[in-house]
Design an enzyme around this catalytic site. Structure first.
Site, mmCIF file in Angstrom:
data_model
loop_
_atom_site.group_PDB
_atom_site.id
_atom_site.type_symbol
_atom_site.label_atom_id
_atom_site.label_comp_id
_atom_site.label_asym_id
_atom_site.label_seq_id
_atom_site.Cartn_x
_atom_site.Cartn_y
_atom_site.Cartn_z
ATOM 1 N N SER A 220 4.723 2.508 0.921
ATOM 2 C CA SER A 220 3.739 2.202 -0.166
ATOM 3 C C SER A 220 2.834 3.451 -0.488
ATOM 4 C CB SER A 220 2.694 1.056 0.082
ATOM 5 O OG SER A 220 2.077 0.518 -0.815
ATOM 6 N N GLU A 478 -5.904 -9.470 -4.666
ATOM 7 C CA GLU A 478 -6.511 -8.879 -3.404
ATOM 8 C C GLU A 478 -7.391 -7.735 -3.736
ATOM 9 O OE1 GLU A 478 -3.897 -8.028 -0.173
ATOM 10 O OE2 GLU A 478 -2.988 -6.594 -1.180
ATOM 11 N N LYS A 492 2.401 -8.894 -4.962
ATOM 12 C CA LYS A 492 1.680 -8.071 -5.888
ATOM 13 C C LYS A 492 2.770 -7.251 -6.724
ATOM 14 C CE LYS A 492 0.524 -4.858 -2.172
ATOM 15 N NZ LYS A 492 0.997 -5.723 -0.910
#
Length: 663
Positions: A220, A478, A492
């Site tokens: 990520s 979130e 997401k």
């Protein structure tokens, strides 16, 4: 040391020199006054036949090669031997061998004696040799364990197969291919993306292709030296307990690489390995187009956006999303448009860090008069948004602020498109550390709101459950700039969120409003929600444990935080919740992570928790006012609460915590 190879004797002075000798089948090794002869075909044969000798000395065996090293730590010797037997990648083998020759036993212990743990977030760590890092061997072992667990969970794994994708980091493609080789070696079909793809594409592919699971190789937004391994279950959502524990056990039961696990040539087999990129891209963008509310309006607008993928995978996927929504092409940040695993312009490629990560995007936008910046993180599952203000400054919206904007936008457009749809059958959700703004809107508008534990693994799985119960799930978010716009991807998704945010900005612009002005309007209607998220860096697990245990004080939780009186405490590490009649937490608990939430008499909320993927202690604070409340007062109250929380509970100076770098 004397080694017998056939009828030839080899005299060596350093055990490492044995690696220059090949094709050993018979060994005569002398250590002190002890002599042992071992005939072997495999490592297991060596261990079995030389068990008595191995109790006094350690063999490192690699196919037909063996040498002896004594670190003074029998357990470490065993792990070094095991690593050199299992690992077939020259770079990581050489790293361990170099440490052995240098007698760097502390580093060897750090790399080999503790295994990188597999959890609901999968794996994420620095790349390098050893069981505590991300490397070829750890990927193979993890995949073997995952495969065996899938075979025990499903009868048709071979037919249904698995989807595997990867980001643009160093080694990501290789790790993905190794994972694919493990599955192919066992006759399981693999849908292996041929190019870099956003993480949400893999989650989407699992559902569309009917796979048993999915793997994406990504770290990520972590620094460039890291990589990771994330797993999606058959429903397209990230795994949740107990699957993570079962997979972890299966990994430990399948550590020795199988015969074909290293064979990367297997991915060239078209009968068991296919590329889903074209099909999934087509399906994803067809689905995305149905989420567009105002295509004609978008096509007629000349609103100019600036976009950056932060050296990650997002560039062409974001461009395709804009095209599906009828939006004009965005202005690209040229220095960051191409995927680059070195992340040369940002030391931390995380748009959540704010202005420090968006400086180039702001300069690019200013050069062309662009007023809105959209940014994805390197694997394109998060979205950051910044807007030029009237005074010429840039405002980087927090995840909570973006969540408020999306909740308003999706609810209003849903009502317009479906005026007869029962509000009570609509659902939105957010994580427990996120702003309560959706809960407030839901109370006012009559739709359902669900709160989950931190992480989209919980929201994705709950979304699937709510859909099966007949709910229409519009949105989940979130605070860490993660957004699920619609239920097509149960995770997401920074690409669909980007398109929806751009459409929102275009619509507001036609109404002579900015995103910031609309956010103020939301707060005026539903009440001001002042929230803040920050963190301290802490590399010492003992320090973190001491901080949280001090707060618990043998279940005697504090009654005040400075001037703020505490009304309730929820500890999801121990399962305690004073807000419940039986003092048992409703949300799932985990003793392997730290998380304590305080509710205060004035309605404020604060949470302390550890990160599951980074060495951080995070803290979240929020102050809520009734509609019409004064924003300045809320922000002042928020700052006081945050200061007291840090001073009373975290004690950064005493505990040596490293503060977040401020933009």
């Amino acid at each position: 040391w004397t080694v017998l190879v056939g009828n030839s004797h080899h005299i060596i002075t350093d055990p490492i020199d044995l690696f220059s000798i090949s094709h050993l089948s018979l060994f005569w090794t002398r250590s002190g006054d002890s002599v042992a002869t071992v005939s072997c075909e495999t490592w297991q044969d060596v261990r079995q036949k030389g068990k008595a000798f191995l109790s006094r000395s350690c063999f490192y065996f690699d196919g037909d090669m063996e040498f002896h090293v004594d670190t003074g730590d029998a357990a470490l010797d065993e792990k070094i031997a095991e690593w050199l037997v299992y690992d077939k990648y020259e770079s990581s083998r050489e790293e361990i061998l170099t440490l052995v020759k240098a007698k760097d036993h502390d580093k060897l212990k750090a790399l080999l004696m503790k295994r990188l743990s597999f959890g609901t977030a999968g794996l994420r760590a620095r790349m390098g040799a050893g069981y505590s890092c991300m490397n070829d061997l750890v990927v193979i072992q993890t995949t073997q364990g995952l495969l065996r667990h899938l075979q025990s969970s499903f009868q048709d794994v071979a037919r249904r197969g698995i989807a595997i994708g990867h980001d643009a980091r160093h080694n990501s493609k290789r790790f993905a291919q190794l994972a694919a080789a493990v599955f192919i070696s066992q006759g399981v079909h693999v849908y292996l993306f041929s190019e870099i793809v956003p993480t949400p594409y893999v989650a989407y592919a699992v559902r569309q292709l009917g796979c048993c699971a999915g793997i994406t190789v990504t770290a990520s937004h972590n620094p460039k030296q890291d990589n990771g391994y994330k797993v999606f279950w058959e429903n397209g959502a990230q795994i949740i307990p107990p699957q993570d524990e079962l997979i972890a056990k299966s990994i430990t039961d399948n550590l020795e690489p199988w015969e074909q696990s290293w064979n990367l040539q297997l991915v060239a087999d078209p009968s068991l390995c296919s590329d889903p990129l074209a099909e999934i891209s087509k399906l994803y963008h067809q689905q995305l187009a149905t989420a567009c509310y105002h295509r004609v309006q978008n096509e007629n607008s000349n609103f100019l956006f600036t976009y950056t993928p932060m050296h990650g995978v997002g560039q062409r996927f974001a461009a395709n999303a804009f095209q599906e929504f009828g939006l004009k092409p965005f202005l690209s940040v040229a220095e960051q448009a191409e995927a680059d695993p070195e992340f040369p312009t940002v030391p931390f490629p995380n748009p959540e860090e704010g202005k420090s990560a968006l400086n180039l995007a702001m300069a690019t936008a200013d050069s062309r008069g662009s007023r809105v910046i959209l940014a994805n993180d390197p694997d394109a599952d998060r979205l950051a948004v910044a807007e030029k203000q009237v005074d010429g400054s840039w405002h980087v919206f927090s995840g909570n602020e973006i969540g408020a904007l999306f909740a308003w936008w999706l609810w209003e457009n849903h009502k317009t498109a479906h005026p007869d749809f029962e509000a009570s059958k609509v659902c939105m959700m957010s994580s427990t550390v996120s702003s309560k703004i959706i809960a407030t809107i839901a109370d006012r508008e009559g739709f359902r709101f669900d709160e989950t534990l931190t992480g989209f693994k919980w929201m994705g799985n709950l979304t699937k459950q709510r859909m099966e119960e007949g709910y229409k799930v519009l949105f989940a978010f979130e605070e860490a700039i993660g957004f699920m716009v619609g239920p097509e991807v149960l995770d997401k998704d920074g690409i669909s969120a980007l398109a929806a945010m751009a459409e929102m900005a275009v619509d507001l612009n036609l109404k002579k409003k900015s995103l910031s002005q609309q956010l103020d309007a939301i707060y005026q209607k539903y009440g001001y929600h002042a929230a803040n998220t920050s963190y301290f860096i802490c590399h010492c697990s003992a320090t973190i444990e001491r901080i949280f245990n001090r707060i618990r004080a043998n279940a005697e939780y504090p009654t005040h935080c400075g001037q703020f009186a505490i009304k309730g405490v929820r500890d999801l590490t121990t399962g305690y919740d004073s807000n419940q009649a039986d003092h048992r937490a409703v949300l799932p608990t985990s003793s392997s992570s730290q998380m304590i939430t305080f509710t205060f008499e004035d309605g404020s909320v604060a949470t302390l928790r550890t990160s599951g993927t980074e060495p951080k202690v995070k803290y979240y604070t929020e102050v809520r006012l009734a509609p019409g409340g004064d924003a300045a007062s809320a922000k002042l109250q928020l700052q006081k609460l945050q200061d007291q929380l840090v001073k009373e509970f975290l004690q950064p100076e005493k505990n040596g915590l490293i503060p977040r770098t401020v933009d």
